[in-house]
Scaffold this motif. Structure first.
Motif, short mmCIF file in Angstrom:
data_model
loop_
_atom_site.label_atom_id
_atom_site.label_comp_id
_atom_site.label_asym_id
_atom_site.label_seq_id
_atom_site.Cartn_x
_atom_site.Cartn_y
_atom_site.Cartn_z
N GLY A 1 -10.92 85.13 67.73
CA GLY A 1 -10.49 84.67 66.40
C GLY A 1 -10.25 85.81 65.43
O GLY A 1 -10.50 86.99 65.72
N GLU A 2 -9.77 85.42 64.27
CA GLU A 2 -9.59 86.37 63.17
C GLU A 2 -10.98 86.81 62.70
O GLU A 2 -11.93 86.02 62.77
CB GLU A 2 -8.87 85.57 62.07
N VAL A 3 -11.08 88.05 62.23
CA VAL A 3 -12.35 88.51 61.66
C VAL A 3 -12.42 87.94 60.24
O VAL A 3 -11.66 88.34 59.36
CB VAL A 3 -12.44 90.05 61.65
N THR A 4 -13.29 86.96 60.06
CA THR A 4 -13.34 86.26 58.77
C THR A 4 -14.76 85.83 58.44
O THR A 4 -15.52 85.46 59.35
CB THR A 4 -12.41 85.02 58.79
N GLU A 5 -15.06 85.87 57.14
CA GLU A 5 -16.41 85.46 56.72
C GLU A 5 -16.65 83.97 57.01
O GLU A 5 -17.78 83.50 56.98
CB GLU A 5 -16.62 85.81 55.24
N ASP A 6 -15.56 83.23 57.30
CA ASP A 6 -15.73 81.82 57.67
C ASP A 6 -16.40 81.68 59.03
O ASP A 6 -16.92 80.61 59.37
CB ASP A 6 -14.38 81.10 57.71
N LEU A 7 -16.32 82.72 59.84
CA LEU A 7 -17.00 82.72 61.14
C LEU A 7 -17.79 84.03 61.24
O LEU A 7 -17.29 85.05 61.73
CB LEU A 7 -16.01 82.62 62.31
N PRO A 8 -19.02 84.01 60.70
CA PRO A 8 -19.77 85.27 60.55
C PRO A 8 -19.80 86.15 61.80
O PRO A 8 -19.64 87.37 61.71
CB PRO A 8 -21.17 84.79 60.16
N ALA A 9 -19.95 85.55 62.99
CA ALA A 9 -20.06 86.38 64.21
C ALA A 9 -18.77 87.14 64.52
O ALA A 9 -18.79 88.09 65.31
CB ALA A 9 -20.46 85.50 65.40
N SER A 10 -17.65 86.76 63.92
CA SER A 10 -16.38 87.46 64.22
C SER A 10 -16.45 88.92 63.79
O SER A 10 -15.73 89.76 64.34
CB SER A 10 -15.21 86.75 63.54
#
Ligand code: F6R
Length: 242
Positions: A212-221
């Protein structure tokens, strides 16, 4: 990001134990970052078994845990203080004063966050940080939306996280609404990170973490940007990546 796909939870636990034990053998005074929850229980069993069979020593190891609920007494069966004692510390001869968990009962919680961050700093870098992952992609208790540069802080737990963890409590009403967690910035300072995931409930989060995109919506990214991360995932957790 190195990805190791294994058959199941058992194999995940054994592989993680191999890596952690090797680290402790190479660096007997290593600083280990530890997690709670269901994911690392098998790893901890393997460490205990190895300690009994092979005598791997933890006497010079220091540990820092990722998080603790706010407001649960230390002795509560669901506090992470009790979890770590029951699942690992009581069985390994690791000096109590070498183990660190945030105190979710400090009257001044902001001071506690500051105190905890200073402890981690004073220990130098965490040599190996163990992480589980929430099905919403949280690491530690850094829920979606948490800052990538955050230090140890107070977090409001998402309803989905409270529901996921309600299995350990009599009812959802007893699950604390807040926790203290190392920040993502704190976690990212670790020299090496080992993230473990097992089961289909983690598949979506693992897909986002890897592809996925590196985004604060998915912390582990954010782990995509760390220089030394290994994911050990079982087939079910990896199932949406193929
Ligand atoms: C626990 C922690 C959490 C858990 C995550 C997964 O210290 O930091 O991020 O790793 O909630 O929990 P389990 O392993 O119970 O699925």
């Amino acid at each position: 990001m190195k990805i190791i796909v294994v058959e199941d939870y058992n194999e995940m636990s054994k592989k993680a134990a191999e890596i952690l034990i090797k680290k402790v053998q190479e660096k007997p005074n290593a600083v280990l970052g530890l997690a709670t929850g269901s994911t690392p229980v098998g790893l901890y069993k393997e460490l205990i078994e190895d300690n009994q069979k092979n005598g791997t020593s933890y006497k010079d190891i220091h540990t820092v845990n990722l998080d603790e609920y706010i407001g649960l007494p230390k002795e509560d069966k669901n506090s992470y203080y009790t979890f770590m004692r029951e699942n690992l510390f009581n069985q390994l001869t690791i000096p109590e004063e070498h183990t660190n968990i945030p105190n979710g009962n400090n009257q001044d919680l902001l001071e506690e966050c500051d105190r905890y961050e200073k402890i981690i700093d004073a220990l130098g870098q965490v040599d190996l940080q163990i992480l589980g992952i929430g099905s919403n992609g949280h690491i530690g208790f850094n829920e979606p939306g948490s800052s990538f540069t955050g230090q140890t802080h107070i977090i409001d737990l998402k309803e989905s996280t409270r529901q996921a963890n309600a299995r350990f409590f009599e009812s959802i009403d007893e699950v604390p609404k807040q926790a203290i967690t190392m920040g993502i910035g704190t976690i990212m300072k670790s020299k090496e990170i080992l993230l473990l995931a097992s089961g289909t409930a983690k598949a979506e989060a693992i897909r986002g973490t890897i592809h996925g995109e590196v985004t604060e919506d998915l912390p582990a990214s954010i782990l995509q940007t760390h220089p030394n991360v290994t994911l050990i995932v079982d087939k079910e957790a990896y199932s949406l990546c193929e």
